[in-house]
Design a protein around this motif. Structure first.
Motif, PDB file in Angstrom:
ATOM      1  N   GLY A 125       0.820  -1.203   0.000  1.00  0.00           N
ATOM      2  CA  GLY A 125       0.000   0.000   0.000  1.00  0.00           C
ATOM      3  C   GLY A 125       0.854   1.253   0.000  1.00  0.00           C
ATOM      4  N   ALA A 126       0.312   2.336  -0.531  1.00  0.00           N
ATOM      5  CA  ALA A 126       1.039   3.593  -0.638  1.00  0.00           C
ATOM      6  C   ALA A 126       1.473   4.144   0.710  1.00  0.00           C
ATOM      7  CB  ALA A 126       0.184   4.626  -1.366  1.00  0.00           C
ATOM      8  N   LEU A 127       0.776   3.790   1.768  1.00  0.00           N
ATOM      9  CA  LEU A 127       1.103   4.324   3.092  1.00  0.00           C
ATOM     10  C   LEU A 127       1.737   3.291   4.020  1.00  0.00           C
ATOM     11  CD1 LEU A 127      -2.102   6.444   3.688  1.00  0.00           C
ATOM     12  CD2 LEU A 127       0.120   7.176   2.833  1.00  0.00           C
ATOM     13  N   GLU A 128       2.148   2.165   3.501  1.00  0.00           N
ATOM     14  CA  GLU A 128       2.696   1.112   4.336  1.00  0.00           C
ATOM     15  C   GLU A 128       4.210   1.280   4.541  1.00  0.00           C
ATOM     16  OE1 GLU A 128      -0.456  -2.477   3.724  1.00  0.00           O
ATOM     17  OE2 GLU A 128       1.204  -2.396   2.301  1.00  0.00           O
ATOM     18  N   TYR A 129       4.567   2.424   5.119  1.00  0.00           N
ATOM     19  CA  TYR A 129       5.975   2.755   5.342  1.00  0.00           C
ATOM     20  C   TYR A 129       6.637   1.768   6.291  1.00  0.00           C
ATOM     21  CZ  TYR A 129       4.570   7.188   3.299  1.00  0.00           C
ATOM     22  OH  TYR A 129       4.076   8.149   2.473  1.00  0.00           O
ATOM     23  N   TRP A 130       5.884   1.196   7.212  1.00  0.00           N
ATOM     24  CA  TRP A 130       6.445   0.257   8.168  1.00  0.00           C
ATOM     25  C   TRP A 130       6.938  -1.020   7.492  1.00  0.00           C
ATOM     26  CZ3 TRP A 130       1.256   1.033   7.507  1.00  0.00           C
ATOM     27  CH2 TRP A 130       0.503  -0.069   7.156  1.00  0.00           C
ATOM     28  N   ARG A 131       6.559  -1.230   6.233  1.00  0.00           N
ATOM     29  CA  ARG A 131       6.986  -2.418   5.491  1.00  0.00           C
ATOM     30  C   ARG A 131       8.216  -2.136   4.624  1.00  0.00           C
ATOM     31  NH1 ARG A 131       1.962  -5.056   2.569  1.00  0.00           N
ATOM     32  NH2 ARG A 131       3.441  -6.769   2.373  1.00  0.00           N
ATOM     33  N   ALA A 132       8.971  -1.108   4.995  1.00  0.00           N
ATOM     34  CA  ALA A 132      10.119  -0.673   4.185  1.00  0.00           C
ATOM     35  C   ALA A 132      11.090  -1.817   3.902  1.00  0.00           C
ATOM     36  CB  ALA A 132      10.837   0.483   4.864  1.00  0.00           C
ATOM     37  N   ARG A 133      11.388  -2.633   4.890  1.00  0.00           N
ATOM     38  CA  ARG A 133      12.339  -3.736   4.672  1.00  0.00           C
ATOM     39  C   ARG A 133      11.813  -4.733   3.637  1.00  0.00           C
ATOM     40  NH1 ARG A 133      14.512  -4.199  10.734  1.00  0.00           N
ATOM     41  NH2 ARG A 133      15.950  -2.465  10.495  1.00  0.00           N
ATOM     42  N   GLU A 134      10.517  -5.027   3.695  1.00  0.00           N
ATOM     43  CA  GLU A 134       9.924  -5.936   2.700  1.00  0.00           C
ATOM     44  C   GLU A 134       9.987  -5.323   1.303  1.00  0.00           C
ATOM     45  OE1 GLU A 134       6.050  -7.936   3.658  1.00  0.00           O
ATOM     46  OE2 GLU A 134       6.193  -6.564   5.377  1.00  0.00           O
ATOM     47  N   ILE A 135       9.688  -4.040   1.215  1.00  0.00           N
ATOM     48  CA  ILE A 135       9.694  -3.351  -0.075  1.00  0.00           C
ATOM     49  C   ILE A 135      11.101  -3.360  -0.663  1.00  0.00           C
ATOM     50  CG2 ILE A 135       9.347  -1.120  -1.224  1.00  0.00           C
ATOM     51  CD1 ILE A 135       7.133  -0.602   0.966  1.00  0.00           C
ATOM     52  N   ILE A 136      12.086  -3.040   0.167  1.00  0.00           N
ATOM     53  CA  ILE A 136      13.482  -3.031  -0.296  1.00  0.00           C
ATOM     54  C   ILE A 136      13.909  -4.431  -0.714  1.00  0.00           C
ATOM     55  CG2 ILE A 136      15.872  -2.697   0.452  1.00  0.00           C
ATOM     56  CD1 ILE A 136      14.727  -0.329   2.191  1.00  0.00           C
ATOM     57  N   SER A 137      13.537  -5.426   0.082  1.00  0.00           N
ATOM     58  CA  SER A 137      13.872  -6.805  -0.256  1.00  0.00           C
ATOM     59  C   SER A 137      13.255  -7.210  -1.587  1.00  0.00           C
ATOM     60  CB  SER A 137      13.394  -7.739   0.861  1.00  0.00           C
ATOM     61  OG  SER A 137      13.637  -9.071   0.507  1.00  0.00           O
TER      62      SER A 137
END
Length: 168
Positions: A125-137
């Motif tokens: 989601g556009a606001l799911e900043y807490w998932r930064a590690r998953e996004i980077i991975s």
């Protein structure tokens, strides 16, 4: 290295580009997502997210470049195409993504990039900043693919097998 920050002037509805001076406020304005973050007053502009008018600013990236590279993180509808339980916020963000997709298509037609990458981030989601590690991975696989594509383009250019379409 030159930096061009694209924001939207909320009052004039136009793109504003900053590339010198104090950039902190320009950057803050360029990422001020409407209704979620307060607009930023700077340099006689009321700034909101640059993606409102130019979500993939290839026109700015094409200034004095050898290779024009586009990285589109807007996502695509494939992950949620069968979803039926949309909340109001889902509709708002989805509509914004549709508009950004259309603007990006026009920008790519006007400024075709030499290399284009669209990382697979649709299920974030556009606001799911807490998932930064998953996004980077998730982006790591795309990063490696991007490196291979860029290496091939550079080698082809050096060997004069292809012309570069960006500005010279």
């Amino acid at each position: 290295m030159p930096l061009y920050v694209v924001a939207t002037d909320f009052q004039s509805w136009h793109q504003v580009v900053f590339n010198n001076g104090q950039l902190r406020s320009a950057i803050a304005g360029s990422i001020a997502i409407p209704t979620l973050f307060k607009p930023v007053s700077y340099a006689n502009h009321l700034l909101v997210d640059g993606g409102v008018v130019n979500p993939l600013p290839l026109d700015q990236a094409d200034i004095d470049t050898d290779f024009l590279i586009g990285i589109d993180v807007n996502g695509d509808p494939s992950e949620g195409i069968t979803k039926t339980d949309h909340r109001a916020l889902d509709i708002w963000f989805g509509s914004a993504q549709i508009m950004m997709h259309s603007l990006t298509a026009h920008m790519m037609a006007a400024y075709p990039p030499d290399v284009y990458v669209r990382p697979h981030v649709a299920d974030f989601g556009a606001l799911e900043y807490w998932r930064a590690r998953e996004i980077i991975s998730r982006g790591d696989a795309d990063k490696e693919r991007f490196k291979r594509i860029l290496d091939r383009k550079i080698e082809d250019y050096i060997a004069e097998r292809i012309p570069v379409t960006g500005s010279k």
